[in-house]
Write an enzyme that holds these catalytic residues in place. Structure first.
Site, PDB file in Angstrom:
ATOM      1  N   TYR A 140      68.033 104.018 135.345  1.00  0.00           N
ATOM      2  CA  TYR A 140      68.702 104.144 133.908  1.00  0.00           C
ATOM      3  C   TYR A 140      67.518 104.658 132.992  1.00  0.00           C
ATOM      4  O   TYR A 140      67.875 105.185 131.857  1.00  0.00           O
ATOM      5  CB  TYR A 140      69.605 103.323 133.453  1.00  0.00           C
ATOM      6  CG  TYR A 140      70.805 102.885 134.345  1.00  0.00           C
ATOM      7  CD1 TYR A 140      70.958 103.565 135.485  1.00  0.00           C
ATOM      8  CD2 TYR A 140      71.435 102.047 133.825  1.00  0.00           C
ATOM      9  CE1 TYR A 140      72.164 103.303 136.230  1.00  0.00           C
ATOM     10  CE2 TYR A 140      72.764 101.379 134.650  1.00  0.00           C
ATOM     11  CZ  TYR A 140      73.011 102.235 135.695  1.00  0.00           C
ATOM     12  OH  TYR A 140      74.105 101.933 136.430  1.00  0.00           O
ATOM     13  N   LYS A 190      67.718  97.168 148.720  1.00  0.00           N
ATOM     14  CA  LYS A 190      67.703  98.564 149.703  1.00  0.00           C
ATOM     15  C   LYS A 190      66.555  98.457 150.407  1.00  0.00           C
ATOM     16  O   LYS A 190      66.106  99.569 150.339  1.00  0.00           O
ATOM     17  CB  LYS A 190      68.418  99.518 149.049  1.00  0.00           C
ATOM     18  CG  LYS A 190      69.151 100.527 150.035  1.00  0.00           C
ATOM     19  CD  LYS A 190      70.313 100.132 150.922  1.00  0.00           C
ATOM     20  CE  LYS A 190      70.758 101.276 151.479  1.00  0.00           C
ATOM     21  NZ  LYS A 190      71.818 101.028 152.676  1.00  0.00           N
ATOM     22  N   ASP A 222      74.360  97.034 150.315  1.00  0.00           N
ATOM     23  CA  ASP A 222      75.868  97.401 151.037  1.00  0.00           C
ATOM     24  C   ASP A 222      76.489  96.166 151.887  1.00  0.00           C
ATOM     25  O   ASP A 222      77.861  96.100 151.646  1.00  0.00           O
ATOM     26  CB  ASP A 222      75.624  98.550 152.063  1.00  0.00           C
ATOM     27  CG  ASP A 222      74.457  98.483 152.821  1.00  0.00           C
ATOM     28  OD1 ASP A 222      73.790  97.458 152.783  1.00  0.00           O
ATOM     29  OD2 ASP A 222      74.110  99.393 153.770  1.00  0.00           O
ATOM     30  N   ASP A 246      74.797  96.683 137.882  1.00  0.00           N
ATOM     31  CA  ASP A 246      75.901  97.409 137.129  1.00  0.00           C
ATOM     32  C   ASP A 246      77.183  97.261 137.744  1.00  0.00           C
ATOM     33  O   ASP A 246      78.190  96.933 137.488  1.00  0.00           O
ATOM     34  CB  ASP A 246      75.422  98.651 136.779  1.00  0.00           C
ATOM     35  CG  ASP A 246      76.320  99.362 135.745  1.00  0.00           C
ATOM     36  OD1 ASP A 246      77.230  98.480 135.176  1.00  0.00           O
ATOM     37  OD2 ASP A 246      76.194 100.492 135.384  1.00  0.00           O
ATOM     38  N   ASP A 250      80.382  94.147 137.977  1.00  0.00           N
ATOM     39  CA  ASP A 250      82.012  94.404 137.668  1.00  0.00           C
ATOM     40  C   ASP A 250      82.944  93.964 139.029  1.00  0.00           C
ATOM     41  O   ASP A 250      83.832  93.424 138.699  1.00  0.00           O
ATOM     42  CB  ASP A 250      82.083  96.183 137.624  1.00  0.00           C
ATOM     43  CG  ASP A 250      82.036  96.256 135.999  1.00  0.00           C
ATOM     44  OD1 ASP A 250      81.421  95.459 135.394  1.00  0.00           O
ATOM     45  OD2 ASP A 250      82.493  97.304 135.558  1.00  0.00           O
TER      46      ASP A 250
END
Ligand code: NAD
Length: 359
Positions: A140, A190, A222, A246, A250
């Site tokens: 970001y 990852k 994943d 992020d 959620d």
């Protein structure tokens, strides 16, 4: 005396922070801790009164205080404003100015609310996990970034970059948090594809050596997303970088059910923290005394734990919330269909928690 800056903001922000403040003040006072509250403007309320979503003197005040307790910002009134005069600019600015690099989002299932989840209650009973997300680095913020026209084709670019100092400081937050919990950190990465993740694995391993009492597992992002819905109870503290966090925070939050129940903390160096409910300003219900104040009240409990070092006060607040829910009290968002008429309002729910402190 510790100073707390209250930034109620817009919409239901003032309603829910009023209840959170009452509970926080009473819970601290019962344990002999005095707090000083200073209320200031942020978001649309600040735009209207002062022409800016966050004034410089409010930033200074926050820097000189122990912590910030925030409601929410935004609403239709300011939706058409130019980008630099939008309420959320105030929120982004205060996070940046206070150097808040760690975002903590607990996902806890209150037994009385187990039926609010879309997952079967036997899969979620007892969930108690904490997502620790790096907040100021990664994709970001990485440079170079932007769009270009290359050989007549539109191209866009973002950069994923972390250095070892950024990784080590968030890893320490996760390991410290685990020490106060079930002593297990799952680092989500990852590393089979990304060099950045390989560095994370290395640095998290190095940090773990200073916490021999905490168990560490590395988990691919994943498969972590799958495990989170299949067996969420296995997780204690989940440590991860900005983008993965992020998404996973959620996912973890929604497993537990209602938006009105979710607190969060954003921490910087030296105990500075900003505490806010995960939900927004809910303009559709603002001013009607129907909002659920529990996310804000549980954010105040996080404030006690992380910025005041008052774990016992945090536990008192959480026990009071649990007792109120166990007794069957619900705001409208938590009520089962057909029972919404009997739901309690925002102020009443605050009063019930307050009374619950003295059970
Ligand atoms: P929202 O979270 O405000 O509301 C979503 C839905 O959940 C609404 O139906 C609302 O009534 C309900 N809800 C939310 N909190 C509740 C509570 N405590 N009790 C009962 N019901 C609750 O999200 P939205 O509608 O997408 O956004 C509304 C405004 O809030 C927008 O201006 C948005 O930009 C802003 N927003 C601010 C923040 C923040 O300040 N951190 C976060 C998200 C959205």
């Amino acid at each position: 005396m510790d100073r707390i800056v209250l930034l109620p903001g817009d919409g239901i922000g003032p309603e829910v922070t009023r209840e959170a403040r009452r509970v926080l003040e009473a819970a601290c006072s019962r344990r002999g801790r005095k707090l000083e509250f200073v209320e200031e403007l942020i978001g649309g309320a600040s735009l209207d009164a002062r022409g800016t979503p966050l004034a410089d003197d409010v930033v200074r005040l926050a820097r000189q205080s122990r912590a910030v307790l925030l409601g929410a910002v935004g609403g239709p009134k300011w939706d058409a404003a130019p980008v630099d005069r939008r309420p959320e600019k105030g929120l982004l600015r205060i996070r940046k100015e206070l150097g808040l690099f760690a975002n903590l989002r607990p996902a806890t299932v209150f037994p009385a609310l187990a039926s609010a989840s879309t997952l079967r209650s036997e899969a979620i009973e007892g969930i108690d996990l904490l997502v620790v997300r790096e907040l100021t680095g990664g994709l970001y913020f990485g440079e170079p970034r932007g769009r270009a026209l290359v050989d007549g084709k539109r191209e866009a670019r973002n950069t994923l970059v972390y250095d070892e100092v950024e990784i080590a400081r968030i890893a320490r937050v996760a390991f410290e948090a685990a020490r106060g919990r079930r002593r297990h950190v799952t680092h989500v990465h990852k590393a089979n594809v990304l060099e950045v993740s390989q560095l994370w694995v290395e640095v998290v391993d190095e940090t773990a050596r200073r916490y021999p009492d905490v168990e560490l597992t590395h988990q691919l992002v994943d498969s972590c997303a799958m495990l989170l819905v299949r067996d969420p109870r296995r997780f204690d503290v989940m440590l991860t970088e900005n983008l993965f966090g992020d998404i996973l925070s959620d996912e973890a939050a929604m497993i537990t059910g209602s938006l009105g129940m979710l607190p969060s903390a954003s921490l910087g160096e030296g105990g500075m923290g900003l505490y806010e409910p995960v939900h927004g300003s809910a303009p559709d219900i603002a001013g009607k005394d129907v909002a659920n104040p529990l996310a804000a009240i549980l954010s105040a409990a996080m404030l006690c734990e992380h910025s005041l070092g008052a774990k016992e006060v945090a536990a008192d607040i959480r026990s009071a919330v649990t007792a109120v829910l166990d007794a069957g009290h619900r705001t409208a968002d938590l009520a089962t269909p057909g029972q919404a008429q009997a739901a309690v309002g925002c102020a009443k729910m605050g009063a019930l928690v307050l009374a619950g402190l003295d059970r």
